[in-house]
Design an enzyme around this catalytic site. Structure first.
Site, PDB file in Angstrom:
ATOM      1  N   ASP A 184      -3.790   4.131   2.345  1.00 42.33           N
ATOM      2  CA  ASP A 184      -4.816   4.952   2.420  1.00 42.33           C
ATOM      3  C   ASP A 184      -5.620   3.688   3.094  1.00 42.33           C
ATOM      4  O   ASP A 184      -6.657   3.198   3.061  1.00 42.33           O
ATOM      5  CB  ASP A 184      -5.170   5.549   2.120  1.00 42.33           C
ATOM      6  CG  ASP A 184      -5.573   5.141  -0.098  1.00 42.33           C
ATOM      7  OD1 ASP A 184      -4.516   3.605   0.136  1.00 42.33           O
ATOM      8  OD2 ASP A 184      -5.598   5.790  -1.102  1.00 42.33           O
TER       9      ASP A 184
ATOM     10  N   ASP B 239       1.160  -1.312   0.308  1.00 39.45           N
ATOM     11  CA  ASP B 239      -0.188  -0.250   0.071  1.00 39.45           C
ATOM     12  C   ASP B 239       0.641   0.861  -0.183  1.00 39.45           C
ATOM     13  O   ASP B 239       1.432   1.399   1.460  1.00 39.45           O
ATOM     14  CB  ASP B 239      -1.184   0.045   1.116  1.00 39.45           C
ATOM     15  CG  ASP B 239      -1.524   1.754   1.283  1.00 39.45           C
ATOM     16  OD1 ASP B 239      -1.527   2.048   0.460  1.00 39.45           O
ATOM     17  OD2 ASP B 239      -2.086   1.388   2.493  1.00 39.45           O
TER      18      ASP B 239
ATOM     19  N   GLU C 175     -20.354  13.048 -10.972  1.00 36.28           N
ATOM     20  CA  GLU C 175     -20.913  12.454  -9.657  1.00 36.28           C
ATOM     21  C   GLU C 175     -21.483  12.707  -9.145  1.00 36.28           C
ATOM     22  O   GLU C 175     -22.440  12.075  -8.602  1.00 36.28           O
ATOM     23  CB  GLU C 175     -19.629  12.956  -8.675  1.00 36.28           C
ATOM     24  CG  GLU C 175     -19.139  11.965  -7.524  1.00 36.28           C
ATOM     25  CD  GLU C 175     -18.911  10.623  -7.346  1.00 36.28           C
ATOM     26  OE1 GLU C 175     -18.176  10.050  -8.388  1.00 36.28           O
ATOM     27  OE2 GLU C 175     -19.763   9.408  -6.081  1.00 36.28           O
TER      28      GLU C 175
ATOM     29  N   ASP D 265      -1.597   8.828  -4.190  1.00 31.56           N
ATOM     30  CA  ASP D 265      -2.465   9.845  -3.533  1.00 31.56           C
ATOM     31  C   ASP D 265      -3.315   8.935  -2.216  1.00 31.56           C
ATOM     32  O   ASP D 265      -4.180   8.016  -2.558  1.00 31.56           O
ATOM     33  CB  ASP D 265      -3.114  10.276  -4.462  1.00 31.56           C
ATOM     34  CG  ASP D 265      -4.200  11.329  -4.201  1.00 31.56           C
ATOM     35  OD1 ASP D 265      -4.169  11.700  -3.155  1.00 31.56           O
ATOM     36  OD2 ASP D 265      -4.759  11.499  -4.717  1.00 31.56           O
TER      37      ASP D 265
ATOM     38  N   ASN E 194     -12.664   8.719  -5.087  1.00 31.36           N
ATOM     39  CA  ASN E 194     -13.741   7.778  -4.847  1.00 31.36           C
ATOM     40  C   ASN E 194     -13.297   6.118  -5.439  1.00 31.36           C
ATOM     41  O   ASN E 194     -14.520   5.278  -4.832  1.00 31.36           O
ATOM     42  CB  ASN E 194     -14.861   7.954  -4.117  1.00 31.36           C
ATOM     43  CG  ASN E 194     -16.153   8.373  -5.078  1.00 31.36           C
ATOM     44  OD1 ASN E 194     -15.720   8.112  -6.640  1.00 31.36           O
ATOM     45  ND2 ASN E 194     -16.701   8.801  -5.126  1.00 31.36           N
TER      46      ASN E 194
ATOM     47  N   SER F  66     -14.033 -16.755   9.672  1.00 30.35           N
ATOM     48  CA  SER F  66     -14.653 -17.922   7.912  1.00 30.35           C
ATOM     49  C   SER F  66     -15.866 -17.947   8.146  1.00 30.35           C
ATOM     50  O   SER F  66     -15.984 -18.452   7.666  1.00 30.35           O
ATOM     51  CB  SER F  66     -13.468 -18.295   8.546  1.00 30.35           C
ATOM     52  OG  SER F  66     -13.812 -19.483   9.729  1.00 30.35           O
TER      53      SER F  66
ATOM     54  N   ILE G 161     -16.326   6.979 -11.674  1.00 31.10           N
ATOM     55  CA  ILE G 161     -17.513   8.186 -11.986  1.00 31.10           C
ATOM     56  C   ILE G 161     -16.476   9.169 -12.469  1.00 31.10           C
ATOM     57  O   ILE G 161     -16.114   9.544 -10.910  1.00 31.10           O
ATOM     58  CB  ILE G 161     -18.656   8.320 -11.350  1.00 31.10           C
ATOM     59  CG1 ILE G 161     -19.111   7.137 -11.965  1.00 31.10           C
ATOM     60  CG2 ILE G 161     -19.503  10.031 -12.416  1.00 31.10           C
ATOM     61  CD1 ILE G 161     -20.391   6.506 -11.283  1.00 31.10           C
TER      62      ILE G 161
ATOM     63  N   ASP H 244     -15.281  14.932  -7.776  1.00 37.00           N
ATOM     64  CA  ASP H 244     -14.594  14.707  -8.225  1.00 37.00           C
ATOM     65  C   ASP H 244     -14.975  14.951  -9.787  1.00 37.00           C
ATOM     66  O   ASP H 244     -14.810  14.418 -11.055  1.00 37.00           O
ATOM     67  CB  ASP H 244     -15.124  12.870  -8.785  1.00 37.00           C
ATOM     68  CG  ASP H 244     -14.584  11.941  -7.788  1.00 37.00           C
ATOM     69  OD1 ASP H 244     -13.816  12.573  -6.771  1.00 37.00           O
ATOM     70  OD2 ASP H 244     -15.322  10.702  -7.565  1.00 37.00           O
TER      71      ASP H 244
END
Ligand SMILES: *[C@@H]1O[C@H](CO)[C@@H](O)[C@H](O)[C@H]1NC(C)=O
Ligand SMILES: *[C@@H]1O[C@H](CO)[C@@H](O)[C@H](O)[C@H]1NC(C)=O
Ligand SMILES: *[C@@H]1O[C@H](CO)[C@@H](O)[C@H](O)[C@H]1NC(C)=O
Ligand SMILES: *[C@@H]1O[C@H](CO)[C@@H](O)[C@H](O)[C@H]1NC(C)=O
Length: 373
Positions: free
Chosen positions: A184, A180, A241, A206, A225, A259, A229, A219
């Site tokens: 984030d 990662d 958006e 980012d 997100n 599980s 879109i 957006d």
């Protein structure tokens, strides 16, 4: 056969990562599986356990091969004992060398059918053989166990394997993605708590951009997100958006549990040497890095059909797919924070790895499920 040995290697590695579990947990499971396979290979090739174990070692990448041979050498006095085959079962064997042990209040775990004779007696028989085998070899029972541990310790320090160990550790201990880049908690890599577990990150450089977040400036400029879109509608001059998602109650899925989704699955072709083939072992890394879970096929966060029908069968349908079908703005908005054997107390910890905005003061526009057996 190359993949087979990479697979064995990964099992060996798994056994060194401190996994949650009772009676020896993953180390115990790995020991049982590896010795079970060695036992069956020995039968298939009509050879001793020692020869079958060395057969495995010889095919491992150089460097690791020597560690494997060292481990087998430590076990050699037992493996060459002709009486071993009379009492050997993989489960009892791993108990007898203390890699599996009995936690207070627990019963013996077994992966293979229990021996017809009493399990406890079976373990004791092998323990007696172990002690007898080491008489005169200069290594007592404790000494050999220390040696085994030493080898285990060293293996995670071999360059190249060290990184794998760290990766396991990160995703197992903290149930956060192992890879990662922007921190984030969303990843572009599938396995090891990556995008099989939480929606795929669309900009892993980012940290302000990840699935399920409230869109940043609608957006208009880029997809914050990750639902695909973004941009502005030429006709109305409004961000897509806003036009498509704003008033339509987007809802993601967050699933916290164990599980219970029954998506812990151990593919049979991996433990049955008659079914083992290069084909069935081809894609072994991903399921192992996913702790033998298949969250991408599960009933809450599943989003794709199996690509490996040899390993796991069935068609996927899920809460996430239903929400996404109802509203495309929910694309990629899922998080699976479950862990095999988790308890509701663990859930409180797992919530910390949940990624959802709280600073905006908005309520979470998501469905949170928590289920424990
Ligand atoms: C297995 O090997 C032993 C000797 O090592 C031999 O006596 C026996 O016949 C072999 N069995 C089979 C089924 O080939
Ligand atoms: C979530 O992950 C767990 C493993 O940690 C898995 O067993 C379960 O099936 C997954 N749940 C869903 C609903 O996908
Ligand atoms: C999975 O396969 C079934 C049957 O072929 C299909 O109806 C379904 O849309 C597929 N699901 C996904 C997530 O691709
Ligand atoms: C391995 O995984 C890839 C991607 O999921 C898939 O396309 C391929 O068919 C798999 N290979 C085997 C042998 O199952």
């Amino acid at each position: 056969m190359h993949y087979f040995f990479k697979y064995i290697l990964t099992f060996l590695l798994l056994s060194y990562v401190e996994g949650r579990g009772v009676n020896g947990g993953f180390s115990c499971a790995a020991c049982t599986i590896v010795s079970g396979i060695a036992d069956q290979l020995a039968q298939i090739h009509n050879e001793t356990l020692l020869a079958a174990s060395l057969r495995l070692c010889k095919m491992l990448p150089s460097g690791v091969e020597n560690y494997c041979i060292d481990a087998v050498k430590i076990l050699e006095p037992i493996l060459v004992n002709p009486k071993l085959s009379e009492v050997f079962t993989p489960d009892a064997f791993c108990y007898s060398i203390n890699i599996c042990y009995l936690d207070p209040g627990r019963d013996y775990c077994h992966l293979f059918p229990k021996p017809q004779r009493n399990f406890r007696n079976n373990i004791q028989d092998i323990k007696n053989l172990v002690v007898a085998s080491y008489v005169g070899s200069g290594l007592n029972h404790n000494g050999f166990h220390r040696h085994l541990k030493q080898i285990a310790f060293d293996l995670c320090h071999i360059p190249g394997i060290r990184e794998l160990c760290e990766m396991f550790d990160r995703s197992w201990a903290r149930i956060q993605p192992a890879v990662d880049a922007d921190g984030d908690l969303f990843s572009i890599v599938r396995a090891a708590r990556g995008s099989f577990w939480r929606g795929q990150d669309c900009h892993d450089w980012d940290k302000n951009s990840y699935p399920g977040r409230q869109p940043l400036k609608s957006d208009a400029m880029f997809d914050s997100n990750c639902n695909g879109i973004w941009g502005i509608d030429d006709k109305t001059g409004k961000p897509w958006e806003d036009l498509l998602c704003k008033d339509f109650e987007s809802r993601g899925v967050i699933y916290i549990g164990d599980s219970v989704g029954a998506h812990f699955h151990f593919p049979e072709p991996w433990i049955n040497p008659l079914l083992i083939s290069e084909e069935t072992l081809h894609n072994y890394t991903q399921p192992l890095l996913d702790e033998l879970d298949w969250p991408h096929l599960g009933f809450a966060t599943g989003f794709m059909n199996t690509t490996e029908p040899l390993l796991i069968k069935g068609v996927t349908d899920s809460l996430y797919l239903k929400l996404r079908a109802r509203n495309r703005c929910n694309h990629r908005d899922y998080q699976n924070l479950s862990r095999n054997g988790a308890s509701s107390f663990d859930g409180m910890t797992y919530v910390k790895s949940l990624s959802r905005e709280s600073i905006t003061g908005q309520t979470c526009s998501c469905l949170i499920w928590h289920v424990w057996q």
